[in-house]
Design a protein around this motif. Structure first.
Motif, PDB file in Angstrom:
ATOM      1  N   ALA A 159       0.844  -1.188   0.000  1.00 34.22           N
ATOM      2  CA  ALA A 159       0.000   0.000   0.000  1.00 34.22           C
ATOM      3  C   ALA A 159       0.885   1.246   0.000  1.00 34.22           C
ATOM      4  O   ALA A 159       1.953   1.249   0.584  1.00 34.22           O
ATOM      5  CB  ALA A 159      -0.908  -0.010   1.215  1.00 34.22           C
ATOM      6  N   SER A 160       0.406   2.279  -0.652  1.00 37.35           N
ATOM      7  CA  SER A 160       1.200   3.495  -0.727  1.00 37.35           C
ATOM      8  C   SER A 160       1.120   4.271   0.575  1.00 37.35           C
ATOM      9  O   SER A 160       0.065   4.384   1.169  1.00 37.35           O
ATOM     10  CB  SER A 160       0.722   4.360  -1.895  1.00 37.35           C
ATOM     11  OG  SER A 160      -0.580   4.821  -1.665  1.00 37.35           O
ATOM     12  N   ALA A 161       2.239   4.789   0.999  1.00 35.12           N
ATOM     13  CA  ALA A 161       2.299   5.513   2.267  1.00 35.12           C
ATOM     14  C   ALA A 161       1.930   6.980   2.116  1.00 35.12           C
ATOM     15  O   ALA A 161       1.617   7.627   3.096  1.00 35.12           O
ATOM     16  CB  ALA A 161       3.697   5.385   2.853  1.00 35.12           C
ATOM     17  N   TRP A 162       1.933   7.515   0.895  1.00 34.18           N
ATOM     18  CA  TRP A 162       1.702   8.945   0.734  1.00 34.18           C
ATOM     19  C   TRP A 162       0.291   9.359   1.104  1.00 34.18           C
ATOM     20  O   TRP A 162       0.031  10.515   1.387  1.00 34.18           O
ATOM     21  CB  TRP A 162       2.024   9.408  -0.675  1.00 34.18           C
ATOM     22  CG  TRP A 162       1.066   8.966  -1.743  1.00 34.18           C
ATOM     23  CD1 TRP A 162       1.150   7.839  -2.501  1.00 34.18           C
ATOM     24  CD2 TRP A 162      -0.115   9.639  -2.181  1.00 34.18           C
ATOM     25  NE1 TRP A 162       0.102   7.764  -3.367  1.00 34.18           N
ATOM     26  CE2 TRP A 162      -0.693   8.854  -3.198  1.00 34.18           C
ATOM     27  CE3 TRP A 162      -0.741  10.817  -1.811  1.00 34.18           C
ATOM     28  CZ2 TRP A 162      -1.868   9.213  -3.851  1.00 34.18           C
ATOM     29  CZ3 TRP A 162      -1.912  11.171  -2.453  1.00 34.18           C
ATOM     30  CH2 TRP A 162      -2.458  10.376  -3.461  1.00 34.18           C
ATOM     31  N   ALA A 163      -0.634   8.437   1.139  1.00 33.95           N
ATOM     32  CA  ALA A 163      -2.038   8.806   1.299  1.00 33.95           C
ATOM     33  C   ALA A 163      -2.615   8.483   2.673  1.00 33.95           C
ATOM     34  O   ALA A 163      -3.801   8.303   2.800  1.00 33.95           O
ATOM     35  CB  ALA A 163      -2.860   8.123   0.222  1.00 33.95           C
ATOM     36  N   GLN A 164      -1.808   8.415   3.692  1.00 38.03           N
ATOM     37  CA  GLN A 164      -2.347   8.052   4.998  1.00 38.03           C
ATOM     38  C   GLN A 164      -2.868   9.241   5.801  1.00 38.03           C
ATOM     39  O   GLN A 164      -3.898   9.147   6.437  1.00 38.03           O
ATOM     40  CB  GLN A 164      -1.296   7.294   5.808  1.00 38.03           C
ATOM     41  CG  GLN A 164      -0.808   6.031   5.127  1.00 38.03           C
ATOM     42  CD  GLN A 164      -1.924   5.099   4.683  1.00 38.03           C
ATOM     43  OE1 GLN A 164      -2.807   4.767   5.453  1.00 38.03           O
ATOM     44  NE2 GLN A 164      -1.897   4.692   3.432  1.00 38.03           N
ATOM     45  N   THR A 165      -2.145  10.350   5.782  1.00 42.31           N
ATOM     46  CA  THR A 165      -2.580  11.532   6.522  1.00 42.31           C
ATOM     47  C   THR A 165      -2.369  12.790   5.688  1.00 42.31           C
ATOM     48  O   THR A 165      -1.483  12.834   4.830  1.00 42.31           O
ATOM     49  CB  THR A 165      -1.817  11.705   7.856  1.00 42.31           C
ATOM     50  OG1 THR A 165      -0.440  11.877   7.584  1.00 42.31           O
ATOM     51  CG2 THR A 165      -2.036  10.533   8.795  1.00 42.31           C
ATOM     52  N   VAL A 166      -3.171  13.791   5.959  1.00 44.34           N
ATOM     53  CA  VAL A 166      -3.027  15.110   5.355  1.00 44.34           C
ATOM     54  C   VAL A 166      -3.221  16.111   6.479  1.00 44.34           C
ATOM     55  O   VAL A 166      -4.193  16.030   7.220  1.00 44.34           O
ATOM     56  CB  VAL A 166      -4.065  15.346   4.237  1.00 44.34           C
ATOM     57  CG1 VAL A 166      -4.063  16.790   3.777  1.00 44.34           C
ATOM     58  CG2 VAL A 166      -3.797  14.423   3.052  1.00 44.34           C
TER      59      VAL A 166
ATOM     60  N   GLY B 108      -8.861  17.384 -11.718  1.00 44.80           N
ATOM     61  CA  GLY B 108     -10.258  17.098 -12.032  1.00 44.80           C
ATOM     62  C   GLY B 108     -10.706  15.870 -11.265  1.00 44.80           C
ATOM     63  O   GLY B 108      -9.897  15.185 -10.646  1.00 44.80           O
ATOM     64  N   THR B 109     -11.998  15.610 -11.319  1.00 41.18           N
ATOM     65  CA  THR B 109     -12.534  14.449 -10.607  1.00 41.18           C
ATOM     66  C   THR B 109     -13.442  13.653 -11.531  1.00 41.18           C
ATOM     67  O   THR B 109     -13.988  14.215 -12.482  1.00 41.18           O
ATOM     68  CB  THR B 109     -13.342  14.910  -9.375  1.00 41.18           C
ATOM     69  OG1 THR B 109     -14.400  15.772  -9.798  1.00 41.18           O
ATOM     70  CG2 THR B 109     -12.469  15.586  -8.348  1.00 41.18           C
ATOM     71  N   PRO B 110     -13.574  12.358 -11.278  1.00 39.94           N
ATOM     72  CA  PRO B 110     -12.814  11.596 -10.296  1.00 39.94           C
ATOM     73  C   PRO B 110     -11.425  11.253 -10.830  1.00 39.94           C
ATOM     74  O   PRO B 110     -11.195  11.201 -12.033  1.00 39.94           O
ATOM     75  CB  PRO B 110     -13.647  10.323 -10.124  1.00 39.94           C
ATOM     76  CG  PRO B 110     -14.295  10.117 -11.457  1.00 39.94           C
ATOM     77  CD  PRO B 110     -14.561  11.518 -11.982  1.00 39.94           C
ATOM     78  N   ALA B 111     -10.544  11.023  -9.889  1.00 37.28           N
ATOM     79  CA  ALA B 111      -9.201  10.533 -10.206  1.00 37.28           C
ATOM     80  C   ALA B 111      -8.885   9.443  -9.188  1.00 37.28           C
ATOM     81  O   ALA B 111      -9.351   9.497  -8.051  1.00 37.28           O
ATOM     82  CB  ALA B 111      -8.179  11.653 -10.126  1.00 37.28           C
ATOM     83  N   PHE B 112      -8.135   8.475  -9.608  1.00 43.07           N
ATOM     84  CA  PHE B 112      -7.784   7.354  -8.735  1.00 43.07           C
ATOM     85  C   PHE B 112      -6.297   7.073  -8.856  1.00 43.07           C
ATOM     86  O   PHE B 112      -5.704   7.277  -9.916  1.00 43.07           O
ATOM     87  CB  PHE B 112      -8.573   6.098  -9.130  1.00 43.07           C
ATOM     88  CG  PHE B 112     -10.054   6.292  -9.046  1.00 43.07           C
ATOM     89  CD1 PHE B 112     -10.726   6.047  -7.864  1.00 43.07           C
ATOM     90  CD2 PHE B 112     -10.765   6.758 -10.132  1.00 43.07           C
ATOM     91  CE1 PHE B 112     -12.085   6.261  -7.772  1.00 43.07           C
ATOM     92  CE2 PHE B 112     -12.130   6.978 -10.056  1.00 43.07           C
ATOM     93  CZ  PHE B 112     -12.790   6.725  -8.869  1.00 43.07           C
ATOM     94  N   PHE B 113      -5.745   6.583  -7.776  1.00 46.82           N
ATOM     95  CA  PHE B 113      -4.369   6.119  -7.779  1.00 46.82           C
ATOM     96  C   PHE B 113      -4.391   4.708  -7.204  1.00 46.82           C
ATOM     97  O   PHE B 113      -4.739   4.512  -6.045  1.00 46.82           O
ATOM     98  CB  PHE B 113      -3.469   7.064  -6.962  1.00 46.82           C
ATOM     99  CG  PHE B 113      -3.370   8.411  -7.612  1.00 46.82           C
ATOM    100  CD1 PHE B 113      -2.398   8.657  -8.567  1.00 46.82           C
ATOM    101  CD2 PHE B 113      -4.280   9.408  -7.321  1.00 46.82           C
ATOM    102  CE1 PHE B 113      -2.328   9.892  -9.206  1.00 46.82           C
ATOM    103  CE2 PHE B 113      -4.219  10.647  -7.952  1.00 46.82           C
ATOM    104  CZ  PHE B 113      -3.241  10.882  -8.892  1.00 46.82           C
ATOM    105  N   ILE B 114      -4.073   3.746  -8.055  1.00 46.60           N
ATOM    106  CA  ILE B 114      -4.078   2.339  -7.667  1.00 46.60           C
ATOM    107  C   ILE B 114      -2.631   1.958  -7.418  1.00 46.60           C
ATOM    108  O   ILE B 114      -1.856   1.794  -8.357  1.00 46.60           O
ATOM    109  CB  ILE B 114      -4.712   1.452  -8.754  1.00 46.60           C
ATOM    110  CG1 ILE B 114      -6.126   1.957  -9.079  1.00 46.60           C
ATOM    111  CG2 ILE B 114      -4.731  -0.010  -8.305  1.00 46.60           C
ATOM    112  CD1 ILE B 114      -6.754   1.301 -10.289  1.00 46.60           C
ATOM    113  N   ASN B 115      -2.257   1.882  -6.146  1.00 42.43           N
ATOM    114  CA  ASN B 115      -0.854   1.709  -5.754  1.00 42.43           C
ATOM    115  C   ASN B 115       0.031   2.707  -6.514  1.00 42.43           C
ATOM    116  O   ASN B 115       1.134   2.388  -6.928  1.00 42.43           O
ATOM    117  CB  ASN B 115      -0.360   0.279  -5.979  1.00 42.43           C
ATOM    118  CG  ASN B 115      -0.786  -0.660  -4.871  1.00 42.43           C
ATOM    119  OD1 ASN B 115      -1.524  -0.283  -3.966  1.00 42.43           O
ATOM    120  ND2 ASN B 115      -0.332  -1.899  -4.936  1.00 42.43           N
TER     121      ASN B 115
END
Length: 179
Positions: free
Chosen positions: A1-8, A145-152
Motif C-alpha cells: 500500500a502506498s504511504a503517501w495517502a495516509q494523513t493530510v 479534475g474528478t474523479p481521479a484514482f491512484f491504484i498503488n
C-alpha cells in the motif's frame, strides 16, 4: 500500500477495507461531481470482487465551480470525526441529484450527527484546513479534475468501468506474489 495517502495536515484520511491490503485505491473526489457519483457502483463492484485485497482511501477535491462541493466536504469531515464518513459518502452520492444544504444536513442528522454541533464544526478552521490540504495534495499529484484514482500509485483519471481498474489491480496483486 502506498504511504503517501495516509494523513493530510496530520489528520488521517478516511480509509476502509483490508488493513493489510495488497492494493490501495486512493479516490480523489468531489461530492457534487456527477462522474464521481457514477463511478461509485464501479467501486462497489471492486469491493465485492476483491474483499481481502483492497484498501480504499478518500481524498477531497471540491471543485470551485460546484457550489455544494466544499460545504458537503466539510460536513463529511465532521462525519469522519464521528466514524460515519463512509455511510455519509454513500448517502450523499446516492442522493446527489437533489444535493442542497438542507439535504446534506438531513443526511448528517439522520446518521446521528447533532445539528447544532454540525453547524459549529463545519466552520472550524481545522475542518477547512483539512479539506484545503486535501486539495493541495490532489493538485500536487496531478488530480485537478474528478474523479481521479491512484491504484498503488498508478493514475486512473475519470470514471472508468470496473474492467479498467481490474487490469491494474490484477497486475499489482501478481507483482505482490498473491496470485
Amino acid at each position: 500500500a502506498s504511504a503517501w495517502a495516509q494523513t493530510v495536515n496530520g489528520v488521517r484520511l478516511p480509509a476502509q477495507g483490508a488493513k493489510a491490503a495488497v492494493v490501495e485505491i486512493v479516490e480523489v473526489s468531489d461530492f457534487e461531481c456527477p462522474y464521481c457519483s457514477k463511478v461509485q457502483s464501479t467501486l462497489e463492484e471492486l469491493k465485492a470482487a476483491y474483499p481481502d485485497t483492497l484498501r480504499f482511501v478518500f481524498l477531497h477535491q471540491p471543485l470551485p465551480f460546484h457550489d455544494r462541493a466544499l460545504p458537503t466536504a466539510l460536513t463529511s469531515v465532521v462525519a469522519q470525526k464521528q466514524g460515519k464518513f463512509w455511510g455519509f459518502k454513500d448517502a450523499i452520492f446516492a442522493s446527489q441529484r437533489t444535493l442542497s444544504a438542507e439535504s446534506t444536513r438531513r443526511i448528517a442528522v439522520g446518521m446521528g450527527l447533532d445539528a447544532a454541533t454540525l453547524a459549529m464544526e463545519v466552520k472550524k478552521p481545522d475542518a477547512v484546513a483539512f479539506v484545503e490540504a486535501n486539495r493541495r495534495v490532489a493538485n500536487a499529484v496531478g488530480a485537478r479534475g474528478t474523479p481521479a484514482f491512484f491504484i498503488n500509485g498508478t493514475a486512473v483519471m475519470g470514471a472508468w468501468p470496473a474492467a479498467a481498474f481490474k487490469k491494474i489491480i490484477d497486475i499489482e496483486v501478481a507483482l505482490a506474489g498473491d496470485v
